[in-house]
Design an enzyme around this catalytic site. Sequence first.
Site, PDB file in Angstrom:
ATOM      1  CB  SER A 123      -0.983   0.263   1.181  1.00  0.00           C
ATOM      2  OG  SER A 123      -2.033  -0.807   0.837  1.00  0.00           O
TER       3      SER A 123
ATOM      4  CE  LYS B 188      -3.640   0.538  -1.339  1.00  0.00           C
ATOM      5  NZ  LYS B 188      -4.328   0.013  -0.265  1.00  0.00           N
TER       6      LYS B 188
ATOM      7  CE1 TYR C 240      -4.430  -1.336  -4.942  1.00  0.00           C
ATOM      8  CE2 TYR C 240      -5.117  -3.818  -4.818  1.00  0.00           C
ATOM      9  CZ  TYR C 240      -4.870  -2.566  -4.306  1.00  0.00           C
ATOM     10  OH  TYR C 240      -4.951  -2.203  -2.869  1.00  0.00           O
TER      11      TYR C 240
ATOM     12  CE1 TYR D 118      -3.433  -0.478   5.246  1.00  0.00           C
ATOM     13  CE2 TYR D 118      -1.541  -0.642   6.966  1.00  0.00           C
ATOM     14  CZ  TYR D 118      -2.050  -0.758   5.645  1.00  0.00           C
ATOM     15  OH  TYR D 118      -1.182  -1.367   4.781  1.00  0.00           O
TER      16      TYR D 118
ATOM     17  CB  VAL E  47      -0.101  -5.729   4.335  1.00  0.00           C
ATOM     18  CG1 VAL E  47      -1.309  -5.069   4.870  1.00  0.00           C
ATOM     19  CG2 VAL E  47      -0.184  -6.130   2.773  1.00  0.00           C
TER      20      VAL E  47
HETATM   21  N1  GLU Z   1      -2.130  -5.446  -2.020  1.00  0.00           N
HETATM   22  C1  GLU Z   1      -2.618  -5.458  -0.725  1.00  0.00           C
HETATM   23  C2  GLU Z   1      -4.039  -5.495  -0.936  1.00  0.00           C
HETATM   24  O1  GLU Z   1      -4.701  -4.924  -1.560  1.00  0.00           O
HETATM   25  C3  GLU Z   1      -2.287  -4.292  -0.082  1.00  0.00           C
HETATM   26  C4  GLU Z   1      -2.659  -3.966   1.107  1.00  0.00           C
HETATM   27  C5  GLU Z   1      -1.844  -3.089   1.981  1.00  0.00           C
HETATM   28  O2  GLU Z   1      -0.845  -3.091   2.009  1.00  0.00           O
HETATM   29  O3  GLU Z   1      -2.495  -2.315   2.690  1.00  0.00           O
HETATM   30  O4  GLU Z   1      -4.961  -6.117  -0.109  1.00  0.00           O
END
Ligand code: GLU
Length: 313
Positions: free
Chosen positions: A73, A76, A198, A249, A267
Amino acid sequence: MAIMRVPSSTQTFQPVLERIADEIGRTPGRGRAADYIPALAACDPRSFGMAVAELDGTVYGVGDWREPFSTQSITKVFTLALDLAREGDELWEHVGREPSGNPFNSLVQLEYENGIPRNPFINAGALVVTDRLQTRTGDAAGELLAFLRAESGEPSLDFDHEIAASESAHGDRNAALAHFMASYGNIDNPVPDLLDQYFRQCSIRASCADLALATGFLARHGVRADGSRLLTRSQAKQVNAVMLTCGTYDAAGDFAYRVGLPGKSGVGGGIIAVVPGRCTLCVWSPGLDERGNSVAGVAALDRFTTLTGLSVF
Ligand code: GLU
């Protein structure tokens, strides 16, 4: 407790990083590596690396700071910046900028908010951003990879096809989010194509040094490593603000309280953080807490701002 002197051009961040690594090394209990993506579960939760990059690209590091890990993430932030640079404020008609108060992959809010995700850092919001970047570039993940390579100066950065395949095989929830938003007209591209972009985006492997450098444009108020401008000063402020309020988060309040910096976690156990006008950081340790943030990573950033006094507050 005395605040450690922060570097001028003749000093370095090295002593503070070594002190933090020493403290972390003596701390038992480091959380658990993510196991909902099976290929991530094999990581050693005791790995630990941390890097600080100054605005001119000087990097300091400790521990496993040159070890590539799964960025997840953290990416992002970069897709948000790349899309915002292209489409500007129109993006905010398709994704909000409020903390969600829900887990990163939650579906519940989307229905009563008409398919507009709360912010670009929960999965639904990131899918919208990647979809829009895909429409504008034809290859969102490729655009992201090229940006990360350029900013880090590391041409070997790449996708991890095993991680992407693993996530694709266990990607029902992300597929559900994308289909659900498509039903509200908030996704332009075919959902399978979007998911492919993604999952490849999330699979990119990079080290703490690479990511601290790649985040530099946010500390330089929108200016890239080569001196060209990606974001306006105001847009850089916007991205930093959304990181502070939504980047870790549903623990963003606690992260702001403890660390006091814009940050984004993944994560894979990485966290990037920005000291605007001063430096950027990346810390990695795969053991996560129950909200999905790296236990040692948050602790290390907490110690960094406490020891140096470098926070936004
Ligand atoms: N690729 C993970 C998902 O979409 C990323 C989650 C994350 O790092 O928060 O679940």
